[in-house]
Design a protein around this motif. Structure first.
Motif, mmCIF file in Angstrom:
data_model
loop_
_atom_site.group_PDB
_atom_site.id
_atom_site.type_symbol
_atom_site.label_atom_id
_atom_site.label_comp_id
_atom_site.label_asym_id
_atom_site.label_seq_id
_atom_site.Cartn_x
_atom_site.Cartn_y
_atom_site.Cartn_z
ATOM 1 N N TYR A 68 5.036 62.767 16.920
ATOM 2 C CA TYR A 68 4.000 62.813 17.500
ATOM 3 C C TYR A 68 2.862 61.734 17.322
ATOM 4 C CZ TYR A 68 1.963 65.224 14.446
ATOM 5 O OH TYR A 68 0.625 66.089 13.621
ATOM 6 N N GLU A 69 3.260 61.342 18.901
ATOM 7 C CA GLU A 69 1.462 60.931 18.837
ATOM 8 C C GLU A 69 0.372 60.611 17.905
ATOM 9 O OE1 GLU A 69 0.262 57.517 20.409
ATOM 10 O OE2 GLU A 69 1.951 57.640 21.420
ATOM 11 N N GLY A 70 0.232 59.534 16.841
ATOM 12 C CA GLY A 70 -1.334 59.730 15.658
ATOM 13 C C GLY A 70 -0.563 60.371 14.733
ATOM 14 N N ALA A 71 0.668 61.137 14.661
ATOM 15 C CA ALA A 71 1.237 61.459 13.113
ATOM 16 C C ALA A 71 1.858 60.635 12.122
ATOM 17 C CB ALA A 71 2.538 61.958 13.647
ATOM 18 N N LYS A 72 1.381 60.763 10.744
ATOM 19 C CA LYS A 72 2.347 60.118 10.131
ATOM 20 C C LYS A 72 3.952 59.427 10.000
ATOM 21 C CE LYS A 72 -0.982 60.803 6.370
ATOM 22 N NZ LYS A 72 -1.013 61.384 4.811
ATOM 23 N N GLU A 73 4.191 59.121 10.440
ATOM 24 C CA GLU A 73 5.442 58.655 10.044
ATOM 25 C C GLU A 73 6.353 59.656 8.942
ATOM 26 O OE1 GLU A 73 6.575 54.476 8.495
ATOM 27 O OE2 GLU A 73 7.103 53.593 11.055
ATOM 28 N N MET A 74 7.344 59.214 9.154
ATOM 29 C CA MET A 74 8.483 60.920 8.229
ATOM 30 C C MET A 74 9.697 60.184 8.425
ATOM 31 S SD MET A 74 7.203 64.914 10.425
ATOM 32 C CE MET A 74 7.523 65.403 9.072
ATOM 33 N N LEU A 75 10.780 60.981 7.902
ATOM 34 C CA LEU A 75 11.862 60.452 7.705
ATOM 35 C C LEU A 75 12.645 61.631 8.304
ATOM 36 C CD1 LEU A 75 11.759 59.504 3.508
ATOM 37 C CD2 LEU A 75 12.233 58.265 5.272
ATOM 38 N N LEU A 76 13.756 60.754 9.062
ATOM 39 C CA LEU A 76 14.547 61.283 10.099
ATOM 40 C C LEU A 76 16.057 61.803 8.803
ATOM 41 C CD1 LEU A 76 15.983 61.807 12.686
ATOM 42 C CD2 LEU A 76 17.078 59.709 13.047
ATOM 43 N N VAL A 77 16.333 63.304 9.116
ATOM 44 C CA VAL A 77 17.822 63.368 8.037
ATOM 45 C C VAL A 77 18.730 63.439 9.058
ATOM 46 C CG1 VAL A 77 18.395 65.070 7.299
ATOM 47 C CG2 VAL A 77 15.788 64.902 6.968
ATOM 48 N N ASN A 78 19.049 62.124 9.182
ATOM 49 C CA ASN A 78 20.766 62.595 9.949
ATOM 50 C C ASN A 78 22.285 63.007 9.662
ATOM 51 O OD1 ASN A 78 19.863 60.165 11.313
ATOM 52 N ND2 ASN A 78 20.044 59.279 10.278
ATOM 53 N N ASN A 79 22.168 63.807 7.666
ATOM 54 C CA ASN A 79 23.079 64.624 7.435
ATOM 55 C C ASN A 79 23.052 65.655 7.487
ATOM 56 O OD1 ASN A 79 25.560 64.633 6.039
ATOM 57 N ND2 ASN A 79 24.632 64.088 4.213
ATOM 58 N N VAL A 80 22.151 65.987 9.011
ATOM 59 C CA VAL A 80 21.666 67.565 8.507
ATOM 60 C C VAL A 80 23.441 68.443 9.002
ATOM 61 C CG1 VAL A 80 19.681 67.362 9.801
ATOM 62 C CG2 VAL A 80 21.940 67.772 11.308
ATOM 63 N N GLU A 81 24.816 68.368 8.919
ATOM 64 C CA GLU A 81 25.925 69.118 8.288
ATOM 65 C C GLU A 81 25.750 69.388 7.141
ATOM 66 O OE1 GLU A 81 25.872 66.178 10.266
ATOM 67 O OE2 GLU A 81 25.466 66.540 12.045
#
Length: 103
Positions: A68-81
């Protein structure tokens, strides 16, 4: 855009082999806890985890995204399956995450 409860339910099901997975709803999104530590959350129907050394090692090509706006970057988990991958990811991240603050 708020996240759908169905997506949260899917991620929780994928993490069901781990004990002590909890969540808290916050402003239409969901914070995910593992053994009391914040590991990430569901933001705009994306599973994002904190940017830790072990997470970067396990997901070297993961995109860094703002939950969200103003937050620290996080890592996107693509392998949720892949439940086994998710279990290993959270277990590896656990030691690097700060302990919860005392209230």
């Amino acid at each position: 855009m708020a996240s759908r409860k169905e997506y949260l339910d899917y991620i929780l099901e994928q993490l069901s082999e781990l004990e002590e997975i909890t969540f808290r709803a916050m402003m239409g999104e969901y914070i995910i806890y593992y053994c009391g530590k914040v590991i990430g959350g569901i933001y705009d129907n994306r599973f994002l985890v904190k940017d830790t050394k072990s997470a970067r090692t396990m997901m070297p090509d993961a995109g860094r995204e703002l939950p969200y706006e103003g937050a620290k970057e996080m890592l996107l988990v693509n392998n949720v399956e892949d439940r086994e991958f998710l279990r290993g990811l959270l277990e590896a991240m656990y030691e690097e995450l700060p302990s919860p603050r005392k209230k």
